[in-house]
Design an enzyme around this catalytic site. Sequence first.
Site, PDB file in Angstrom:
ATOM      1  N   ASP A  98       5.511  11.890  13.661  1.00 47.45           N
ATOM      2  CA  ASP A  98       6.049  10.545  13.428  1.00 47.45           C
ATOM      3  C   ASP A  98       7.557  10.565  13.674  1.00 47.45           C
ATOM      4  O   ASP A  98       8.255  11.503  13.282  1.00 47.45           O
ATOM      5  CB  ASP A  98       5.731  10.091  12.000  1.00 47.45           C
ATOM      6  CG  ASP A  98       5.895   8.598  11.825  1.00 47.45           C
ATOM      7  OD1 ASP A  98       4.877   7.906  11.628  1.00 47.45           O
ATOM      8  OD2 ASP A  98       7.047   8.102  11.903  1.00 47.45           O
ATOM      9  N   GLY A 118       0.481  -2.769   5.748  1.00 45.93           N
ATOM     10  CA  GLY A 118       1.582  -1.957   6.254  1.00 45.93           C
ATOM     11  C   GLY A 118       1.422  -1.503   7.691  1.00 45.93           C
ATOM     12  O   GLY A 118       2.222  -0.694   8.167  1.00 45.93           O
ATOM     13  N   GLN A 119       0.409  -2.014   8.411  1.00 45.63           N
ATOM     14  CA  GLN A 119       0.271  -1.598   9.809  1.00 45.63           C
ATOM     15  C   GLN A 119       1.373  -2.247  10.639  1.00 45.63           C
ATOM     16  O   GLN A 119       1.543  -3.472  10.613  1.00 45.63           O
ATOM     17  CB  GLN A 119      -1.109  -1.991  10.370  1.00 45.63           C
ATOM     18  CG  GLN A 119      -1.316  -1.473  11.794  1.00 45.63           C
ATOM     19  CD  GLN A 119      -2.728  -1.713  12.332  1.00 45.63           C
ATOM     20  OE1 GLN A 119      -3.522  -2.452  11.747  1.00 45.63           O
ATOM     21  NE2 GLN A 119      -3.026  -1.087  13.467  1.00 45.63           N
ATOM     22  N   SER A 120       2.145  -1.425  11.345  1.00 45.02           N
ATOM     23  CA  SER A 120       3.225  -1.942  12.194  1.00 45.02           C
ATOM     24  C   SER A 120       2.996  -1.642  13.664  1.00 45.02           C
ATOM     25  O   SER A 120       3.607  -2.278  14.526  1.00 45.02           O
ATOM     26  CB  SER A 120       4.580  -1.375  11.745  1.00 45.02           C
ATOM     27  OG  SER A 120       4.589   0.032  11.858  1.00 45.02           O
ATOM     28  N   HIS A 147      -4.399   4.519  14.114  1.00 44.13           N
ATOM     29  CA  HIS A 147      -3.816   5.844  13.874  1.00 44.13           C
ATOM     30  C   HIS A 147      -3.967   6.198  12.414  1.00 44.13           C
ATOM     31  O   HIS A 147      -4.042   5.319  11.544  1.00 44.13           O
ATOM     32  CB  HIS A 147      -2.340   5.884  14.290  1.00 44.13           C
ATOM     33  CG  HIS A 147      -1.512   4.834  13.625  1.00 44.13           C
ATOM     34  ND1 HIS A 147      -1.487   3.528  14.051  1.00 44.13           N
ATOM     35  CD2 HIS A 147      -0.698   4.892  12.541  1.00 44.13           C
ATOM     36  CE1 HIS A 147      -0.687   2.828  13.272  1.00 44.13           C
ATOM     37  NE2 HIS A 147      -0.198   3.623  12.329  1.00 44.13           N
ATOM     38  N   HIS A 172      -2.165   8.594   9.481  1.00 46.30           N
ATOM     39  CA  HIS A 172      -1.014   9.413   9.086  1.00 46.30           C
ATOM     40  C   HIS A 172      -1.549  10.650   8.366  1.00 46.30           C
ATOM     41  O   HIS A 172      -2.372  10.528   7.440  1.00 46.30           O
ATOM     42  CB  HIS A 172      -0.123   8.649   8.097  1.00 46.30           C
ATOM     43  CG  HIS A 172       0.453   7.365   8.633  1.00 46.30           C
ATOM     44  ND1 HIS A 172       1.769   7.245   9.023  1.00 46.30           N
ATOM     45  CD2 HIS A 172      -0.104   6.141   8.826  1.00 46.30           C
ATOM     46  CE1 HIS A 172       2.006   6.007   9.423  1.00 46.30           C
ATOM     47  NE2 HIS A 172       0.869   5.308   9.317  1.00 46.30           N
TER      48      HIS A 172
HETATM   49  P1  5GP Z   1       1.955   2.040  10.624  1.00 48.46           P
HETATM   50  O1  5GP Z   1       3.129   1.365   9.964  1.00 48.46           O
HETATM   51  O2  5GP Z   1       1.423   1.164  11.748  1.00 48.46           O
HETATM   52  O3  5GP Z   1       0.886   2.517   9.705  1.00 48.46           O
HETATM   53  O4  5GP Z   1       2.524   3.371  11.271  1.00 48.46           O
HETATM   54  C1  5GP Z   1       3.256   3.379  12.454  1.00 48.46           C
HETATM   55  C2  5GP Z   1       4.063   4.636  12.465  1.00 48.46           C
HETATM   56  O5  5GP Z   1       4.499   4.857  13.786  1.00 48.46           O
HETATM   57  C3  5GP Z   1       5.311   4.612  11.578  1.00 48.46           C
HETATM   58  O6  5GP Z   1       5.241   5.659  10.620  1.00 48.46           O
HETATM   59  C4  5GP Z   1       6.467   4.804  12.570  1.00 48.46           C
HETATM   60  O7  5GP Z   1       7.498   5.620  12.061  1.00 48.46           O
HETATM   61  C5  5GP Z   1       5.771   5.435  13.749  1.00 48.46           C
HETATM   62  N1  5GP Z   1       6.388   5.151  15.044  1.00 48.46           N
HETATM   63  C6  5GP Z   1       6.837   3.944  15.475  1.00 48.46           C
HETATM   64  N2  5GP Z   1       7.312   4.057  16.722  1.00 48.46           N
HETATM   65  C7  5GP Z   1       7.146   5.365  17.084  1.00 48.46           C
HETATM   66  C8  5GP Z   1       7.464   6.088  18.282  1.00 48.46           C
HETATM   67  O8  5GP Z   1       7.971   5.559  19.259  1.00 48.46           O
HETATM   68  N3  5GP Z   1       7.167   7.418  18.282  1.00 48.46           N
HETATM   69  C9  5GP Z   1       6.587   8.035  17.201  1.00 48.46           C
HETATM   70  N4  5GP Z   1       6.353   9.358  17.321  1.00 48.46           N
HETATM   71  N5  5GP Z   1       6.279   7.378  16.071  1.00 48.46           N
HETATM   72  C10 5GP Z   1       6.556   6.062  16.017  1.00 48.46           C
END
Ligand code: 5GP
Length: 114
Positions: free
Chosen positions: A30, A93-95, A100, A102
């Site tokens: 991440d 919290g999905q961004s 994916h 974690h």
């Molecule tokens: P979500 O918030 O969708 O559950 O998790 C998305 C994750 O992707 C976040 O923890 C964020 O730090 C990570 N992330 C966002 N952009 C990038 C990127 O360009 N490269 C990597 N390796 N991680 C990313």
Amino acid sequence: MGDCIFCKIIEGKMNAEKVYEDERIVAVRDIAPVSPLHLLIMPKKHVVNLLDLQPEDGSLVGHIFRVAAHLAREAGFADSGFRIVNNNNAGAGQSVFHLHFHLLAGRQMHWPPG
Ligand code: 5GP
Ligand code: ZN
């Protein structure tokens, strides 16, 4: 998917530190880790989140979880513990809207999660 950053990482069009890859999935570090080990494990196929899984994706999530356990063990966190987190839609919290998981380890985890 054209504007999906995880698809770009998978296709090698964007940099990321890959720690695992096979024919179906990849794991990357991440970019903003929240624990000493913070990997993102994702299918190569663009799936938005668990709500978007299709019948033909049957074994995909099981495969991701088996690889997650392998990576946690390989990094030395089998005994101390690790956590898998998967956010589905913005309220959870999905961004990034490419499925994916974690993999978090290396610090004390708390319950309930925030
Ligand atoms: P979500 O918030 O969708 O559950 O998790 C998305 C994750 O992707 C976040 O923890 C964020 O730090 C990570 N992330 C966002 N952009 C990038 C990127 O360009 N490269 C990597 N390796 N991680 C990313
Ligand atoms: Zn994608």
